[in-house]
Design a protein around this motif. Sequence first.
Motif, short mmCIF file in Angstrom:
data_model
loop_
_atom_site.label_atom_id
_atom_site.label_comp_id
_atom_site.label_asym_id
_atom_site.label_seq_id
_atom_site.Cartn_x
_atom_site.Cartn_y
_atom_site.Cartn_z
N ASN A 220 24.45 41.03 52.93
CA ASN A 220 24.74 39.60 52.75
C ASN A 220 23.47 38.78 52.62
O ASN A 220 23.52 37.57 52.55
CB ASN A 220 25.55 39.08 53.92
N GLU A 221 22.31 39.46 52.64
CA GLU A 221 21.03 38.77 52.59
C GLU A 221 20.90 37.73 53.68
O GLU A 221 20.42 36.63 53.47
CB GLU A 221 20.80 38.13 51.20
N ARG A 222 21.36 38.09 54.87
CA ARG A 222 21.22 37.15 55.97
C ARG A 222 20.05 37.57 56.83
O ARG A 222 19.91 38.72 57.20
CB ARG A 222 22.52 37.14 56.78
N HIS A 223 19.21 36.62 57.13
CA HIS A 223 18.03 36.90 57.93
C HIS A 223 17.97 35.88 59.05
O HIS A 223 17.36 34.83 58.89
CB HIS A 223 16.76 36.82 57.09
N GLU A 224 18.59 36.20 60.17
CA GLU A 224 18.68 35.20 61.23
C GLU A 224 17.31 34.86 61.81
O GLU A 224 17.03 33.71 62.13
CB GLU A 224 19.62 35.70 62.32
N GLY A 225 16.47 35.88 61.93
CA GLY A 225 15.12 35.64 62.46
C GLY A 225 14.36 34.67 61.59
O GLY A 225 13.69 33.75 62.06
N TRP B 173 12.69 38.01 68.25
CA TRP B 173 13.59 37.78 69.38
C TRP B 173 15.01 37.44 68.89
O TRP B 173 16.00 37.97 69.38
CB TRP B 173 13.01 36.63 70.21
N VAL B 174 15.07 36.59 67.87
CA VAL B 174 16.39 36.19 67.33
C VAL B 174 17.07 37.37 66.65
O VAL B 174 18.26 37.60 66.81
CB VAL B 174 16.23 35.00 66.36
N ASP B 175 16.29 38.14 65.90
CA ASP B 175 16.86 39.30 65.22
C ASP B 175 17.40 40.32 66.22
O ASP B 175 18.43 40.94 66.00
CB ASP B 175 15.81 39.97 64.33
N LYS B 176 16.67 40.47 67.33
CA LYS B 176 17.11 41.43 68.34
C LYS B 176 18.50 41.02 68.86
O LYS B 176 19.40 41.83 69.01
CB LYS B 176 16.09 41.49 69.48
N HIS B 177 18.64 39.74 69.13
CA HIS B 177 19.94 39.25 69.59
C HIS B 177 21.01 39.39 68.51
O HIS B 177 22.15 39.68 68.81
CB HIS B 177 19.83 37.79 70.03
N ALA B 178 20.60 39.15 67.28
CA ALA B 178 21.56 39.24 66.18
C ALA B 178 22.09 40.66 66.06
O ALA B 178 23.27 40.90 65.83
CB ALA B 178 20.91 38.80 64.87
N ASP B 179 21.18 41.64 66.23
CA ASP B 179 21.61 43.04 66.14
C ASP B 179 22.61 43.38 67.24
O ASP B 179 23.44 44.26 67.09
CB ASP B 179 20.39 43.96 66.23
N GLN B 180 22.49 42.65 68.35
CA GLN B 180 23.45 42.89 69.43
C GLN B 180 24.72 42.06 69.24
O GLN B 180 25.56 41.98 70.11
CB GLN B 180 22.82 42.54 70.78
N GLY B 181 24.77 41.38 68.11
CA GLY B 181 25.97 40.62 67.80
C GLY B 181 25.97 39.21 68.38
O GLY B 181 26.97 38.52 68.35
N LYS B 182 24.84 38.78 68.90
CA LYS B 182 24.78 37.41 69.43
C LYS B 182 23.95 36.56 68.47
O LYS B 182 22.75 36.77 68.32
CB LYS B 182 24.13 37.41 70.83
#
Lengths: 124, 908, 65
Positions: free
Chosen positions: B186-191, B23-32
């Motif tokens: 950047n090796e960022r993994h928000e999820g 869920w978090v990754d989905k939002h991150a892909d949308q820039g949120k």
Amino acid sequence: MRTAKILIVDDEPNIVLAIEFLMQREGYKTEKAFDGLQALEMAAGFMPDIIILDVMMPGLNGFDVSRHIRRAPELEHCKIIFLTAKGTQRDKQTGYDSGAETYLIKPFDNDELVTVVQEMLAYG
Amino acid sequence: MGLSLIVGCSLAYISLLFVIAWWVDKHADQGKSLVSSPYVYALSLAVYCTAWTFFGSVGRATTGGLSFLGVYLGPSLLAPLWYMLLRKMILISKNQRITSIADFISARYGKNATIAVLVTLIAVLGIVPYISIQLKAVAFGINTLTHFGESPPPPPVHFWLDAGFWITIAMALFTAVFGTRKLDPNERHEGLVAAIAFESIVKLLAFLAVGIFVTFVIYGGFGDLFSKAIANPDTARLLSFEGTGTTPFTWNILCLLSLFAIILLPRQFHISVVENTSPRHVPKAMWVFPLYLLLINVFVLPIALAGKMTFGAAIDPDTFVISLPLSQGAGWLALAAFIGGFSAATSMVVVEATALSIMFSNHIVVPMLIKTRRFGGETSLVDGASRLLDIRRVSILLMLFLAYLYQKTVGNTYDLVSVGLISFTAVAQLAPAFIGGMYWKRATNQGAVAGLIVGFVLWAYCLPLPSMAKAGLLPGSFVENGLFGLSFLKPYALFGLSDLDPITHAAFWSLLFNTWLYAIVSINTKPSTLNLTQADLFVNIHKYIGGQEADVLKREAKVDELRRLLNRFLGEARTIGIFNEYQAMSGTSLSGQQVAQADLVNFAETHLAGAIGAASARLVMDSVAKEENITMDEVMRILEQTREAVEHGRLMEAKNTELKTLTLQLTAANEQLKNLDRLKADFITTVTHELRTPVTSIKSLSKIILDYSDELDAVRKQEYLQILVTESDRISRLINQVLDIEKIETNEAPLQIEHLDLSELVWHTATGISQLAAERGAQLHLSGTESPLPVMADRDRLVQVIVNLLSNAIKFCDTENGRVEVQVGRRGRMVVLTVRDNGAGIPPAMQRMIFDKFTQLHSPAKGKPQGTGLGLYITKTIVEKHGGSIRVESEPGKGAAFEVLLPLESAV
Amino acid sequence: MADERNSKLLITFAVFLFLFNFPIIGMVDRQGTWLGMPLLFIYLFFVWLLLIAVVAVIVSRKNKN
């Protein structure tokens, strides 16, 4: 109206001679000094209205003379005209910063010098 | 409790994590960004609390009392310094696109590949025991839940019957899916971060629930529990350091190790630096995170005391958190406690393994493949990005398998915390190179390598090797008798230091030698250019923020090659993105451009570094970009940037000799040119001034004569005309002398050398000039002219010298009683001409300048002299051209004596 | 301002380094209770809480400016 007093400062006697002639011809009272220290002494006693000042002189140079005069309250009314062979923009700036009213470059034009002095005396 | 229930709950829990992450990754892909919050940041930092904290602290407290707190007080104590330290780490890492602790340290030491490999090895090998305790804790938890109150089951005959094996597999899969879903530069993994933060809440709540249950349900609060514990001598001793044998030194070392761990553990570095979304989150985390640590530790001692009073020594204290609720029939709470511990273990394994796999693939696998041309080479058809992810997945499996092996063979015989501290000690070896690198510019990569190696070797020798010997994997004799039977090499009593526990002992020696070698070697080695710029960047990061990396090495590459290279590693979409970003940033268009300039090469390298690490990126980039020779300008810039190093003259020595000499020559030539320019400018200014003065008189006076002729009397007119003549003479004299100087200086008119007699020449000249002397009322005395003095010289020039000196003397001698003495003679192989006057003399300050151009003496008596200020300069130049010398001696008030020395003819 | 905050935090670090160390710890490391809790236990957690509070105050006071 009292006679205007001009102090001519230059280490070249021939130049002083020429300026002296031009000023006296206009009816001004003149005094001469051949170096900076002498100029300061003369200025204090003679209380000139205008000082025509060279820059490159032995001992105290013209810029320093001008600064000293500007620090003397009793010479507040005295106008300073630099007349020098040093003609760069920076020299001019230094001259104005040291407290001079006008900066003329050698060799000068007789009529121009006379006119500048006349106007300075007339309009302050 | 049934196994299926436990596995079912665990799977449900893991599914929940996946949902959160997805869920978090989905939002991150949308820039949120949903995780860009200081609280999420602080909670994700609590990945520090693992199964060690959850199960192991209690176990440790049953023997060590409150000493377990050192592991949490160290990080809490460091928190105030985060403002300085952590923010600096984040700024540097963002600036350099750093993706791991190995990347960070190697980047600091000039992107050194050896250091990257070393740090990776230390981290991977050092962390294996730490991962193994997570696996062990989960297996323990399951065993406790399923077999509580029964005798422990016999060890399984086959590994596939072992729960621990399947837990390892499950964890590995979970980690591989979680940590390597996509390749982010950047090796960022928000999820992942969101899931970790969530896990932190779960484990805290679970532990607090058990703590409250034990303290307030089983016992009647803290007072009741403690008073019962004090009454029991077995538990009473746990309430003080003295009773548990915690010495100040042990305590300090424990605090120090954990203080290092909070910044140096690969997962902590990953979460606190790499995954950080904004340095602005740091200040709040500085108190929220320690508060979290405090909360999760409040009930550790009460649970340990309660367990000890309930079970005595019958049950492994590492399982008290689960067995205490079970003993009271609170099965649901025990299950919750297990889930809490499970979440602590999974969060640690996921982040640690992800961080380690990044290091492992970027610093060990990829460089190896590049060197053997198996990766990114022209023939490679496989998409590099997906291959990179595969490498990561494999390395995660590999590491977890290693951890499993360790736990099966070695780890079983120790409690959780003891094994974990072995890892802490390993990671602490990175501290000198890491902290030194951020604050000590002088540190070199040789120093870092030396410190890391000696620290790692001592660690391995004092901690894991003896424990492996104890497990029977190595012969045990070296533990008992020391290596080769040398008793000072006993791994638990190195150099005879025997009264410390193994961790404190190993930490002391390894850190001591590590730090010492790091400093000593650094001081005695020279840093490379790249090392210097990187050092400056790390130490003075604030200078560089917002700016680009200092591009010391000017590199060029073909745009096409660069594009191909990036395609291979980052994929086409990302490459196009990078090129567009560059165009927008630099305001240039790349279409039709053949050659990529240094800034594009560097730009591409930083992005590539995000995917494969700085050292690897450099290696790859070198294959397409060739470095140009550094120009003078750039060297100057480097010099400026590293003023400190210049003082030691190190940079120049570090350059190759060719560049060195070139630089020196250029500098010298430049200096000389500048000097000449300045002299020429001075000369022209002075000449102009000297010309203007007579011209002024002439112009003014002639105009006066012209305009006011009728007002002037004859005498005056005569006087003015005379001045015109004198001043005109002055001008022509000046012009002649300037031309003279020009001639002499440029060798335009070579000397007409002939046989001459100085005596005769002086006599002739003096006679000619005596008329002038008489006019001025000065007496001329000649001596020594009787005997001939043969010299080889240019007649006209030599006459010029004599005239100059004589006329000067006449000009400056006493006005009343003028006297000029001229003397010639021999002195050894030289002839001497001395001209002495009795004037005012020359002040000592002027004596050195008198031979310079345009130096004029003003005598108070006579006012301004009529000279040009060039006479003595010309005199000196002529004398020197003849191989002679001139000097002046004078005492103020007693006249001056000029002495000219010329070679005697026979000596020429 | 940032410098000032940094020095405050540095001083905090130094003070608590001292408080969390021997010989101060040795002074409370003895049998005895306060409000029914062992002295060392109370001391360590209290000082810890104090550290958190001090850092929170230093950090948030600046944010309002």
